[in-house]
Design a protein around this motif. Structure first.
Motif, PDB file in Angstrom:
ATOM      1  N   ASN A   1       0.843  -1.201   0.000  1.00 47.27           N
ATOM      2  CA  ASN A   1       0.000   0.000   0.000  1.00 47.27           C
ATOM      3  C   ASN A   1       0.873   1.244   0.000  1.00 47.27           C
ATOM      4  N   PHE A   2       0.483   2.251  -0.777  1.00 49.89           N
ATOM      5  CA  PHE A   2       1.272   3.481  -0.824  1.00 49.89           C
ATOM      6  C   PHE A   2       0.377   4.668  -1.142  1.00 49.89           C
ATOM      7  N   VAL A   3       0.841   5.828  -0.707  1.00 52.17           N
ATOM      8  CA  VAL A   3       0.149   7.081  -0.969  1.00 52.17           C
ATOM      9  C   VAL A   3       0.830   7.834  -2.106  1.00 52.17           C
ATOM     10  N   ARG A   4       2.156   7.768  -2.105  1.00 46.27           N
ATOM     11  CA  ARG A   4       2.957   8.514  -3.097  1.00 46.27           C
ATOM     12  C   ARG A   4       4.211   7.704  -3.390  1.00 46.27           C
ATOM     13  N   ASN A   5       4.672   7.727  -4.643  1.00 46.79           N
ATOM     14  CA  ASN A   5       5.952   7.098  -4.961  1.00 46.79           C
ATOM     15  C   ASN A   5       6.846   8.099  -5.675  1.00 46.79           C
ATOM     16  N   HIS A   6       7.934   7.602  -6.263  1.00 50.77           N
ATOM     17  CA  HIS A   6       8.955   8.474  -6.828  1.00 50.77           C
ATOM     18  C   HIS A   6       8.605   8.959  -8.232  1.00 50.77           C
ATOM     19  N   ASP A   7       7.586   8.381  -8.860  1.00 47.95           N
ATOM     20  CA  ASP A   7       7.187   8.772 -10.202  1.00 47.95           C
ATOM     21  C   ASP A   7       6.053   9.794 -10.140  1.00 47.95           C
ATOM     22  N   GLU A   8       5.484  10.094 -11.310  1.00 45.28           N
ATOM     23  CA  GLU A   8       4.272  10.902 -11.280  1.00 45.28           C
ATOM     24  C   GLU A   8       3.181  10.117 -10.572  1.00 45.28           C
ATOM     25  N   LEU A   9       2.253  10.825  -9.957  1.00 45.97           N
ATOM     26  CA  LEU A   9       1.104  10.173  -9.326  1.00 45.97           C
ATOM     27  C   LEU A   9       0.154   9.796 -10.453  1.00 45.97           C
ATOM     28  N   THR A  10       0.272   8.540 -10.901  1.00 38.94           N
ATOM     29  CA  THR A  10      -0.477   8.136 -12.089  1.00 38.94           C
ATOM     30  C   THR A  10      -1.954   7.947 -11.781  1.00 38.94           C
ATOM     31  N   LEU A  11      -2.789   8.384 -12.724  1.00 39.22           N
ATOM     32  CA  LEU A  11      -4.246   8.248 -12.614  1.00 39.22           C
ATOM     33  C   LEU A  11      -4.782   7.520 -13.842  1.00 39.22           C
ATOM     34  N   ASP A  12      -3.954   6.670 -14.438  1.00 37.16           N
ATOM     35  CA  ASP A  12      -4.289   6.088 -15.730  1.00 37.16           C
ATOM     36  C   ASP A  12      -5.427   5.081 -15.675  1.00 37.16           C
ATOM     37  N   LYS A  13      -5.747   4.553 -14.488  1.00 35.40           N
ATOM     38  CA  LYS A  13      -6.823   3.573 -14.386  1.00 35.40           C
ATOM     39  C   LYS A  13      -8.174   4.222 -14.083  1.00 35.40           C
ATOM     40  N   LEU A  14      -8.215   5.518 -13.897  1.00 32.48           N
ATOM     41  CA  LEU A  14      -9.479   6.230 -13.741  1.00 32.48           C
ATOM     42  C   LEU A  14     -10.066   6.541 -15.109  1.00 32.48           C
ATOM     43  N   SER A  15     -11.363   6.750 -15.161  1.00 35.86           N
ATOM     44  CA  SER A  15     -11.971   7.195 -16.415  1.00 35.86           C
ATOM     45  C   SER A  15     -11.522   8.627 -16.706  1.00 35.86           C
ATOM     46  N   ASP A  16     -11.740   9.077 -17.929  1.00 35.47           N
ATOM     47  CA  ASP A  16     -11.343  10.444 -18.287  1.00 35.47           C
ATOM     48  C   ASP A  16     -12.030  11.460 -17.377  1.00 35.47           C
ATOM     49  N   ALA A  17     -13.311  11.253 -17.101  1.00 34.90           N
ATOM     50  CA  ALA A  17     -14.047  12.196 -16.249  1.00 34.90           C
ATOM     51  C   ALA A  17     -13.531  12.161 -14.819  1.00 34.90           C
ATOM     52  N   GLU A  18     -13.247  10.953 -14.312  1.00 33.27           N
ATOM     53  CA  GLU A  18     -12.723  10.831 -12.948  1.00 33.27           C
ATOM     54  C   GLU A  18     -11.340  11.468 -12.844  1.00 33.27           C
ATOM     55  N   ARG A  19     -10.516  11.222 -13.843  1.00 33.06           N
ATOM     56  CA  ARG A  19      -9.171  11.809 -13.828  1.00 33.06           C
ATOM     57  C   ARG A  19      -9.258  13.329 -13.813  1.00 33.06           C
ATOM     58  N   GLU A  20     -10.179  13.881 -14.567  1.00 34.67           N
ATOM     59  CA  GLU A  20     -10.330  15.333 -14.602  1.00 34.67           C
ATOM     60  C   GLU A  20     -10.782  15.869 -13.245  1.00 34.67           C
ATOM     61  N   GLU A  21     -11.615  15.123 -12.539  1.00 32.57           N
ATOM     62  CA  GLU A  21     -12.009  15.513 -11.188  1.00 32.57           C
ATOM     63  C   GLU A  21     -10.790  15.647 -10.275  1.00 32.57           C
ATOM     64  N   VAL A  22      -9.922  14.648 -10.329  1.00 39.53           N
ATOM     65  CA  VAL A  22      -8.741  14.663  -9.475  1.00 39.53           C
ATOM     66  C   VAL A  22      -7.793  15.788  -9.906  1.00 39.53           C
ATOM     67  N   PHE A  23      -7.635  15.965 -11.210  1.00 36.96           N
ATOM     68  CA  PHE A  23      -6.804  17.074 -11.693  1.00 36.96           C
ATOM     69  C   PHE A  23      -7.318  18.408 -11.170  1.00 36.96           C
ATOM     70  N   GLU A  24      -8.615  18.624 -11.290  1.00 45.30           N
ATOM     71  CA  GLU A  24      -9.181  19.904 -10.865  1.00 45.30           C
ATOM     72  C   GLU A  24      -9.004  20.125  -9.368  1.00 45.30           C
ATOM     73  N   ALA A  25      -9.081  19.052  -8.585  1.00 44.94           N
ATOM     74  CA  ALA A  25      -8.953  19.181  -7.133  1.00 44.94           C
ATOM     75  C   ALA A  25      -7.519  19.369  -6.691  1.00 44.94           C
ATOM     76  N   PHE A  26      -6.582  18.653  -7.310  1.00 40.95           N
ATOM     77  CA  PHE A  26      -5.226  18.578  -6.760  1.00 40.95           C
ATOM     78  C   PHE A  26      -4.117  19.041  -7.710  1.00 40.95           C
ATOM     79  N   ALA A  27      -4.441  19.251  -8.976  1.00 45.04           N
ATOM     80  CA  ALA A  27      -3.435  19.750  -9.923  1.00 45.04           C
ATOM     81  C   ALA A  27      -4.117  20.674 -10.921  1.00 45.04           C
ATOM     82  N   PRO A  28      -4.655  21.809 -10.434  1.00 46.46           N
ATOM     83  CA  PRO A  28      -5.436  22.679 -11.316  1.00 46.46           C
ATOM     84  C   PRO A  28      -4.608  23.360 -12.396  1.00 46.46           C
ATOM     85  N   GLU A  29      -3.287  23.469 -12.171  1.00 51.05           N
ATOM     86  CA  GLU A  29      -2.419  24.117 -13.160  1.00 51.05           C
ATOM     87  C   GLU A  29      -1.793  23.069 -14.083  1.00 51.05           C
TER      88      GLU A  29
END
Length: 553
Positions: A306-334
């Protein structure tokens, strides 16, 4: 399996800590961390409660991919020290009860590796078939791992007029896993580092490693992993394989070896990690709960990492496009906080606006889920990223030890540092080990407490997941059940206090719930019902203690 005999399955209850030698501690003040510096910090790791140290690549490398482009699988980057320094770190760590695992990056080499240098000279080179060559790229190319940075996974070599495959960067030609001599070289590399005292390997990009070249039939590609695991067992019965397998759960199960096991011992749970961030973005644990409910049981002896963060980008590739956009808007708006169209280049505290309640809730969840917790260096003090560093490097800044020069990492001039320190509210002036070691309310002390609780709760590593319904929508309630004990945990994903009811099933009369973070004791009725209050982003760990239970922690 007799789970009281755990000596060869240490990873089931380990606390893993990942670090990069060059960014951890600089002993000779040349701006680059080294093994001598790490040796000086082993006592810090032991005090924190770490039981397994995972070292990112330290091998000789042109360093065009932060050391993952390796030019000698048997060597040590001279900037970091030598084999004597390496062995001293292994010995010092083992003296403190800490095992060491190292990165095994053998799906490709650097294009400066002697094998590839020779392979490029002639089609008749002894090492030509160590790599994957074609006269023309296939009609249907596989996509590049790094969209926007590489246009193709094939690169033309004008000298021999053929194309070589590189699933990652063009300066990282893929090794030909279909060649028995390549597989023999990989096994010899594993044997070499085992002989120097390591306790296992974190295998990089495992699905790419075992995938044979296009058009080559190797039978079951998992045979290679099985052979590798058998080799480890012959050389060192308790050595572990931790795999990076970012695939859906059903496919990940194959990399454990199916129900029988015999391949990887640990795998990162990428699915639940991504669902966690979606739940955090929504202040609703439903997505994470669904992921955990879908998590398959693993073979005896294996475990989820189990992990929260690793040394790479925080990948969101298994989320749907809409779900990924939700996370982007919340935590990486820029836009500069995103990479490859799928990932985030930030650490957790800045994503959560530095809210200590949310940060602590997340780490409480990490340590209470069944499996093996993995920390990335600096998480224990709440380090942030340096957004001036492009891409993945933003989270790979030097460890922050003090509020002094260069955060106590090195006494060299700032311009000579291997990577620049953050200069914002997460700079060493504000976030450092020394300050937090003397503050009983700091994140560092909280993480130490969680580790202590985890290490006296073996059911977390050895048990099976239970999920419970609650009367409050914003609360995740889960349990871990094993012959070694049972505990339940509740986590409030919302910014408001809640009172929730949970029912864990029938229990023996006289069963109590013991608060693992405090002195409270409460009785359970025989139906197993309990009602609890949770603060905003609050959490509870409760041991289920039947009559006659003598456990005190």
């Amino acid at each position: 399996m007799n789970i009281t005999d755990t000596s060869d399955l240490w990873w089931k209850s380990a606390v893993v800590y990942c670090l990069d030698i060059e960014t951890y501690m600089d002993d000779n003040n040349d701006g680059v961390g080294d093994f001598a510096g790490l040796a000086r910090r082993i006592d810090y790791l032991a005090d924190l409660g770490i039981t397994c140290l995972w070292l990112m690549p330290f091998y000789p490398s042109p360093d065009r991919d932060d050391g993952y482009d390796i030019s000698d699988f048997y060597g040590i980057d001279p900037r970091l020290g030598n084999h004597g320094d390496f062995v001293e770190v292994i010995r010092t760590a083992k003296d403190r009860g800490i095992r060491v695992i190292v990165d095994l990056v053998v799906n490709h080499t650097s294009d400066k590796h002697p094998w590839f240098v020779s392979a490029k000279r002639s089609r008749d080179s002894f090492y030509r078939d160590f790599y994957v060559w074609r006269d023309e790229p296939p009609a249907n190319e596989q996509p590049t791992v790094f969209p926007g940075e590489e246009a193709s996974v094939w690169e033309h070599d004008p000298r021999t007029d053929q194309y070589f495959q590189h699933v990652f960067y063009k300066h990282q030609p893929d090794l030909n896993i279909a060649n028995p001599r390549v597989r023999d070289e990989i096994v010899k590399t594993v044997g070499f580092w085992l002989a120097l005292g390591v306790s296992g390997f974190r295998i990089d990009a495992v699905p790419f490693l075992i995938e044979p070249p296009d058009g080559v039939d190797l039978g079951d590609p998992h045979d290679f992993l099985r052979d590798l695991k058998r080799f480890l067992q012959r050389r060192s019965s308790d050595a572990a394989l931790l795999g990076e397998v970012n695939l859906p759960f059903a496919e990940q199960l194959d990399f454990f070896g199916g129900e029988r096991g015999g391949e990887l011992d640990l795998q990162f749970d990428f699915m639940s990690m991504q669902a966690l961030y979606l739940s955090l973005a929504r202040s609703d644990p439903s997505a994470l709960r669904e992921s955990l409910a879908a998590r398959p049981a693993v073979p005896d002896g294996a475990a989820w990492a189990n992990f929260v963060r690793n040394h790479d980008e925080l990948t969101l590739d298994k989320l749907s496009d809409a779900e990924r956009e939700e996370v982007f808007e919340a935590f990486a708006p820029e836009e500069y906080q995103r990479v490859y169209g799928r990932g985030i280049t930030r650490r957790l505290p800045p994503m959560l606006d530095g809210d200590p309640r949310r940060i602590r809730m997340v780490y409480s969840l990490l340590f209470s889920l069944p499996g093996t917790p993995v920390l990335f260096y600096g998480e224990e003090i709440g380090m942030g990223e340096n957004s001036d560093v492009p891409g993945r490097g933003a989270v790979r800044t030097p460890m922050q030890w003090t509020d002094g020069k260069n955060g106590g990492f090195s006494q060299t001039s700032p311009g000579r540092l291997v990577a620049p320190m953050p200069g914002d509210g997460y700079s060493p002036e504000h976030v450092n080990v020394l300050k937090q070691r003397n503050d009983p309310d700091s994140l560092l002390q909280f993480i130490r407490h969680l580790i202590r609780r985890y290490r006296v709760s073996p059911e977390i590593g050895w048990g099976e997941l239970e999920l419970f319904e609650t009367s409050a929508d914003g609360v995740l309630a889960h349990g871990v059940l094993s012959p070694l004990g049972r505990m339940i945990a509740l986590h409030n994903f919302t910014a408001v206090p809640v009172r929730t009811r949970v029912e864990i099933g029938a229990v023996e009369e006289g069963t109590m719930l013991l608060d693992l973070h405090g002195p409270e004791r409460m009785a359970l009725d025989v139906s197993g019902r309990v009602e609890l209050e949770l603060a905003p982003y609050g959490f509870r760990w409760l041991r289920v203690s039947p009559p006659g239970d003598t456990r005190i922690g």
